[in-house]
Design a protein around this motif. Sequence first.
Motif, short mmCIF file in Angstrom:
data_model
loop_
_atom_site.label_atom_id
_atom_site.label_comp_id
_atom_site.label_asym_id
_atom_site.label_seq_id
_atom_site.Cartn_x
_atom_site.Cartn_y
_atom_site.Cartn_z
N ARG A 24 5.68 75.27 -66.00
CA ARG A 24 5.79 76.52 -65.22
C ARG A 24 5.05 76.41 -63.89
O ARG A 24 5.52 76.92 -62.88
CB ARG A 24 5.29 77.70 -66.07
N LEU A 25 3.92 75.76 -63.89
CA LEU A 25 3.18 75.58 -62.63
C LEU A 25 3.92 74.60 -61.71
O LEU A 25 3.97 74.79 -60.49
CB LEU A 25 1.76 75.08 -62.92
N HIS A 26 4.53 73.58 -62.29
CA HIS A 26 5.34 72.62 -61.53
C HIS A 26 6.55 73.34 -60.92
O HIS A 26 6.85 73.16 -59.73
CB HIS A 26 5.79 71.49 -62.47
N TYR A 27 7.19 74.17 -61.72
CA TYR A 27 8.34 74.96 -61.25
C TYR A 27 7.92 75.86 -60.07
O TYR A 27 8.60 75.93 -59.04
CB TYR A 27 8.88 75.80 -62.42
N ALA A 28 6.77 76.53 -60.21
CA ALA A 28 6.27 77.42 -59.15
C ALA A 28 5.99 76.63 -57.87
O ALA A 28 6.33 77.07 -56.76
CB ALA A 28 5.02 78.15 -59.61
N ASN A 29 5.37 75.45 -58.01
CA ASN A 29 5.10 74.60 -56.84
C ASN A 29 6.39 74.22 -56.14
O ASN A 29 6.49 74.27 -54.90
CB ASN A 29 4.35 73.33 -57.26
N GLN A 30 7.39 73.80 -56.92
CA GLN A 30 8.67 73.37 -56.34
C GLN A 30 9.37 74.52 -55.61
O GLN A 30 9.95 74.33 -54.55
CB GLN A 30 9.59 72.80 -57.44
N GLN A 31 9.28 75.72 -56.18
CA GLN A 31 9.86 76.91 -55.53
C GLN A 31 9.19 77.15 -54.18
O GLN A 31 9.85 77.46 -53.19
CB GLN A 31 9.67 78.14 -56.43
N GLU A 32 7.86 77.03 -54.15
CA GLU A 32 7.11 77.28 -52.91
C GLU A 32 7.44 76.21 -51.85
O GLU A 32 7.53 76.53 -50.66
CB GLU A 32 5.61 77.28 -53.19
N ILE A 33 7.58 74.97 -52.29
CA ILE A 33 7.89 73.87 -51.35
C ILE A 33 9.27 74.11 -50.74
O ILE A 33 9.45 74.04 -49.52
CB ILE A 33 7.82 72.50 -52.07
N GLN A 34 10.24 74.43 -51.60
CA GLN A 34 11.62 74.69 -51.14
C GLN A 34 11.68 75.86 -50.16
O GLN A 34 12.29 75.77 -49.10
CB GLN A 34 12.47 75.02 -52.36
N ALA A 35 11.02 76.97 -50.53
CA ALA A 35 11.04 78.16 -49.67
C ALA A 35 10.30 77.89 -48.37
O ALA A 35 10.72 78.35 -47.30
CB ALA A 35 10.41 79.34 -50.41
N GLY A 36 9.21 77.13 -48.44
CA GLY A 36 8.45 76.80 -47.23
C GLY A 36 9.26 75.95 -46.26
O GLY A 36 9.17 76.10 -45.04
N GLN A 37 10.07 75.04 -46.81
CA GLN A 37 10.95 74.22 -45.96
C GLN A 37 12.01 75.09 -45.29
O GLN A 37 12.32 74.91 -44.11
CB GLN A 37 11.62 73.12 -46.81
N LEU A 38 12.53 76.07 -46.03
CA LEU A 38 13.50 77.00 -45.45
C LEU A 38 12.86 77.83 -44.34
O LEU A 38 13.50 78.13 -43.33
CB LEU A 38 14.06 77.93 -46.53
N ALA A 39 11.58 78.21 -44.52
CA ALA A 39 10.88 79.01 -43.50
C ALA A 39 10.80 78.25 -42.19
O ALA A 39 10.98 78.82 -41.10
CB ALA A 39 9.48 79.38 -43.99
N GLN A 40 10.56 76.95 -42.28
CA GLN A 40 10.46 76.15 -41.05
C GLN A 40 11.82 75.99 -40.37
O GLN A 40 11.91 75.80 -39.17
CB GLN A 40 9.87 74.78 -41.38
N LYS A 41 12.89 76.11 -41.16
CA LYS A 41 14.24 75.93 -40.64
C LYS A 41 14.87 77.25 -40.18
O LYS A 41 15.53 77.31 -39.14
CB LYS A 41 15.10 75.31 -41.76
N ASN A 42 14.67 78.31 -40.95
CA ASN A 42 15.43 79.56 -40.73
C ASN A 42 14.67 80.65 -39.98
O ASN A 42 15.26 81.66 -39.62
CB ASN A 42 15.90 80.14 -42.07
#
Length: 204
Positions: A28-46
């Motif tokens: 669950r912590l790994h899942y949460a980290n991956q969600q944050e990484i993905q969303a953070g990459q989108l923030a830099q793009k969008n």
Amino acid sequence: MKPSTTQKGMAEYRGFMAPTDEKALLERLHYANQQEIQAGQLAQKNSQNAEVRSFGEMMVKDHTAMDEKLMAYAKSKGLKLSDMPKAMNDVEKKMMAQDKATMEELTVLQGAPFDSCYMAAQVGDHDAVLGKVLAARQGMPSASPELTAMFTELTQKVPAHREQAWQILGKLDDGMAVGGSGASPAPAGNKDHAGHGDMGTKKN
């Protein structure tokens, strides 16, 4: 509504639940980290907002570092973690479906609409992770020193991330002057559990 009984193998803290099985918790912590990484990459793009982009960059950096530690620990214990944990109950299933829906929304949004959706979700996300960590820490008193160190790092970094997200969200709302009411921003709309805003931080 708080459940009257805690599900077997789960710890509860102020309405938040976490599994006391080490592998299930790490997933669950790994899942949460991956969600944050993905969303953070989108923030830099969008996003076109420098503060939102900078926050997204920090999320990628911090959660990548935390996830690397977590995965190294799991490997040392011979645990193979799934990227998508199997929901343990209906609440978790609903939260994961909401995460997926939010991520899909963030993928297509641009500019100011993206900023509002992303920062509101960030407040709720960090509340949820902090609640899970505090529940796990309480329900796993004999956790290994490495896992205890991870809990400690998360209970320091997650509230700091949450507070920064809340401040940025407030500036976005002030900038839009929604309804001209001048009311304090509320992190509602993206997460059912965003209402747990009293955890570890003060509201303005």
